[in-house]
Design a protein around this motif. Sequence first.
Motif, PDB file in Angstrom:
ATOM      1  N   THR A 538      21.555  44.676 -78.219  1.00 15.61           N
ATOM      2  CA  THR A 538      21.083  45.337 -76.993  1.00 15.61           C
ATOM      3  C   THR A 538      22.261  45.546 -76.082  1.00 15.61           C
ATOM      4  O   THR A 538      23.402  45.204 -76.439  1.00 15.61           O
ATOM      5  N   GLN A 539      21.968  46.093 -74.913  1.00 16.13           N
ATOM      6  CA  GLN A 539      23.060  46.297 -73.955  1.00 16.13           C
ATOM      7  C   GLN A 539      23.655  44.978 -73.502  1.00 16.13           C
ATOM      8  O   GLN A 539      24.831  44.915 -73.140  1.00 16.13           O
ATOM      9  N   THR A 540      22.899  43.893 -73.602  1.00 22.43           N
ATOM     10  CA  THR A 540      23.377  42.617 -73.051  1.00 22.43           C
ATOM     11  C   THR A 540      23.369  41.462 -74.044  1.00 22.43           C
ATOM     12  O   THR A 540      23.784  40.345 -73.713  1.00 22.43           O
ATOM     13  N   CYS A 562      31.958  32.499 -82.660  1.00 22.87           N
ATOM     14  CA  CYS A 562      32.879  32.731 -81.549  1.00 22.87           C
ATOM     15  C   CYS A 562      33.073  34.238 -81.413  1.00 22.87           C
ATOM     16  O   CYS A 562      33.061  34.962 -82.417  1.00 22.87           O
ATOM     17  N   TYR A 563      33.284  34.704 -80.132  1.00 19.13           N
ATOM     18  CA  TYR A 563      33.371  36.147 -79.926  1.00 19.13           C
ATOM     19  C   TYR A 563      34.245  36.432 -78.726  1.00 19.13           C
ATOM     20  O   TYR A 563      34.495  35.567 -77.881  1.00 19.13           O
ATOM     21  N   SER A 564      34.678  37.698 -78.652  1.00 15.97           N
ATOM     22  CA  SER A 564      35.546  38.114 -77.543  1.00 15.97           C
ATOM     23  C   SER A 564      35.528  39.628 -77.470  1.00 15.97           C
ATOM     24  O   SER A 564      35.461  40.316 -78.507  1.00 15.97           O
ATOM     25  N   SER A 594      27.428  43.352 -71.831  1.00 12.35           N
ATOM     26  CA  SER A 594      27.184  44.549 -71.029  1.00 12.35           C
ATOM     27  C   SER A 594      27.065  45.734 -71.958  1.00 12.35           C
ATOM     28  O   SER A 594      27.467  45.685 -73.117  1.00 12.35           O
ATOM     29  N   SER A 595      26.523  46.775 -71.442  1.00 13.76           N
ATOM     30  CA  SER A 595      26.317  47.950 -72.288  1.00 13.76           C
ATOM     31  C   SER A 595      27.635  48.590 -72.673  1.00 13.76           C
ATOM     32  O   SER A 595      28.631  48.482 -71.956  1.00 13.76           O
ATOM     33  N   ASN A 596      27.537  49.240 -73.791  1.00 13.28           N
ATOM     34  CA  ASN A 596      28.707  49.980 -74.319  1.00 13.28           C
ATOM     35  C   ASN A 596      29.951  49.094 -74.387  1.00 13.28           C
ATOM     36  O   ASN A 596      31.054  49.509 -74.069  1.00 13.28           O
ATOM     37  N   LEU A 597      29.756  47.824 -74.829  1.00 17.95           N
ATOM     38  CA  LEU A 597      30.858  46.840 -74.908  1.00 17.95           C
ATOM     39  C   LEU A 597      31.196  46.563 -76.375  1.00 17.95           C
ATOM     40  O   LEU A 597      30.324  46.176 -77.143  1.00 17.95           O
ATOM     41  N   LYS A 598      32.459  46.772 -76.733  1.00 15.88           N
ATOM     42  CA  LYS A 598      32.912  46.428 -78.097  1.00 15.88           C
ATOM     43  C   LYS A 598      33.233  44.937 -78.140  1.00 15.88           C
ATOM     44  O   LYS A 598      34.055  44.452 -77.351  1.00 15.88           O
ATOM     45  N   SER A 618      33.129  43.416 -85.813  1.00 15.24           N
ATOM     46  CA  SER A 618      32.987  43.931 -84.438  1.00 15.24           C
ATOM     47  C   SER A 618      31.695  44.751 -84.308  1.00 15.24           C
ATOM     48  O   SER A 618      31.194  45.285 -85.301  1.00 15.24           O
ATOM     49  N   PHE A 619      31.226  44.806 -83.137  1.00 16.67           N
ATOM     50  CA  PHE A 619      30.064  45.651 -82.840  1.00 16.67           C
ATOM     51  C   PHE A 619      30.185  46.134 -81.398  1.00 16.67           C
ATOM     52  O   PHE A 619      30.940  45.569 -80.609  1.00 16.67           O
ATOM     53  N   VAL A 620      29.394  47.172 -81.041  1.00 15.94           N
ATOM     54  CA  VAL A 620      29.417  47.743 -79.681  1.00 15.94           C
ATOM     55  C   VAL A 620      27.983  47.735 -79.147  1.00 15.94           C
ATOM     56  O   VAL A 620      27.047  48.201 -79.829  1.00 15.94           O
ATOM     57  N   THR A 621      27.817  47.234 -77.946  1.00 18.26           N
ATOM     58  CA  THR A 621      26.486  47.272 -77.323  1.00 18.26           C
ATOM     59  C   THR A 621      26.159  48.711 -76.938  1.00 18.26           C
ATOM     60  O   THR A 621      27.051  49.510 -76.660  1.00 18.26           O
TER      61      THR A 621
END
Length: 705
Positions: A538-540, A562-564, A594-598, A618-621
């Motif tokens: 989702t966006q968040t 773990c993520y960044s 947040s939205s549109n976040l890689k 990796s993924f993008v919101t």
Amino acid sequence: MNKLKYIIGGILLLLAAGCEKDTEPTNFAPKLSTGEASEIYRVGATLSGSVQKSEGILVKECGILYSTIQSMAEYEEVKIAAEEAASFTVSLQNLTPGTTYYYCTYASSGRSIAKGEVKTFTTIANSAPLFNSLVLEAVDEQSITLSTTLKDEGGSEITVRGFCWKLSESDDEKEPTIADNMANVPLEQLVFTSKIKGLEPLKTYLVRAYAVNSIGVGYGETMTVQTKAATIPILAAITEVNSTPLSVTVESSVVSNGEMPIQEKGFCWSTENEEPTTAHIKKVVEGDDETFSLLIDELKPVTTYYIRAYATNALGTGYSETFTYETPLNFPDLDVTTVTEVKPTTAKAASVVISENGSEVTEKGFCLSKTVEEPIIENSKIVVPGTTAAYSVVLTNLESGTTYYIRSYATNSKGTGYGEVAEFTTAVDIGETIVSDITDTDASASAEILTTSDHLAITEKGFCYSSANAVPTVADTKKVSSKQGNDIAANLAGLTANTKYYICAYVVNEKGTYYGAVSEFTTQKGVTIGNTFVSDITQTSATASAEILSDAGREILEKGICYSATNPDPTYADKHVTSVAEGSLIAAAIEGLSSNLKCYVRGYVKNARGYHYGKVTSFVTPSEKAGEPIDLGLSVKWASWNVGASSVEEYGGLYGWGDPTGTATGNGPGVSAGGEISGTEYDIAQAKWVIAGECYESGNGRTAK
């Protein structure tokens, strides 16, 4: 008429008397003399006589008459030529031993016979042997060659015969006897001859033949012989210093250098030529000593060797007399026993019969003992069947960790020969090596010494292992065990992950190093985490999951994600979410995005050795949902709700000028915003709303649709 008959009868009688042979003449007989008998022996004698003829007396034959009858009514005659009649001797032979003979001289005219005085002699019943004349065949610097014949054996079998001699040191020297020097002549030798050797040059020797029978010693005539002067070296007879069945040490000495200095000396030998020369096998002996010796070894059994010493000067080579050495029939010769494949209760022994030494081997094998250092067949023997020279056997039922003495043996008609003693110690019996608690870099090993350790005197024990050598030894990597008693245990560290190892226990004492059976083990892979999968984005928020493919055999203390958004290789030091999933699954929800976040994300595992990570995904919101465009009659359309809202009822987000991230808190635009931001990366509507090519305005700025 009767008177005439008487006259005729008388004349016939006279004629008859004149024709009678061998009657003794009464007138005009020659003067006859019968000599004495001499050289009387068992089957012969020498008789002599003389016939003195007067002028006009005819003697056609003469000689000796002899008989065993005193009246000589019957006799044998030995004739001589008339021209030798003045004085003659005759030899009687083939007489009867111990018999009296009568003899006389006689002369015959052919019509009548005259006889001399009758004499008598008696042959000897038994005697020592008698010889004919001695003949000198050859003489040189060191030898004399003589020959003779037997005149009479003396009536009994001859047991020894030959020649005796001695050095003549004065004119009145006594004749040589068997108490001096002797050179025997074999009885089977047809010719009575011998070469007397080892004499000195230019010396005078007295020599004569001898023979021995049951009566005594008979001697022939004595001869005086002088040896020749030396020009080439003269060597003494060889003497044997020492010998074994297949070797002999010989010694000789230089008697004379000859007329020139000696250039070389040594020994030569042959098995075929009875007088070997330097053209045969030879060995030079160095040094200037007059006496010199040589060990001649590696001889063949039951073989005759002819050996001579030699010395060479500028004039030639001189040799000693031949020394004959015959290697005897002997026990078999065997090689040393080799022992291989030594295990706790078995071992392999092998040897070779080097030589049967002239007699076929009837039995061979090995002698074995724990207590006797030079075992023989009476102690313990292991018979090995077969006829080949090389043979072997596997020894069984041995005691582990025990020292044994072993040597090969072989028996022939002469006896039993043995090889050199070999010593070996059976291996210590070590049980199977068990490897447990295997991780990627560590393992535990254990084993047990099965042999009673009281007599082993162990100085070290442990494990040796290798990833390359399938039969590891202490030359590879080893780990010493500190365990007491028969137990062996150790922890192995510093191993390589996911690697196959060969391992065995070992024990060391004064006898050597012993190994147990080899075991194998493979270390675990390192901690391995599979790919990370992201869902429910989702966006968040989003949900991330992964699987632990290998825990390396170690306890997992913690696991998670773990993520960044900024570090393409996120670690625990970045943001992380702990997983409480059971088993090998790692699963966790990531929130606060947040939205549109890689976002870069991967699974992690924590154990006693630290943190371990999987591969990064990796993924993008997704972007925020744009409001419906409303046409207010202006140059652009406006959104029906603000950026950050999803309906007209929501307020939306708070964004600073030129800050599409929503993180800046200052009142002015972003540092990099500049003046005109519409359609740039700093345009909030551009960043948050993208609606297929259509541009419209929001309460926070313009965007494109």
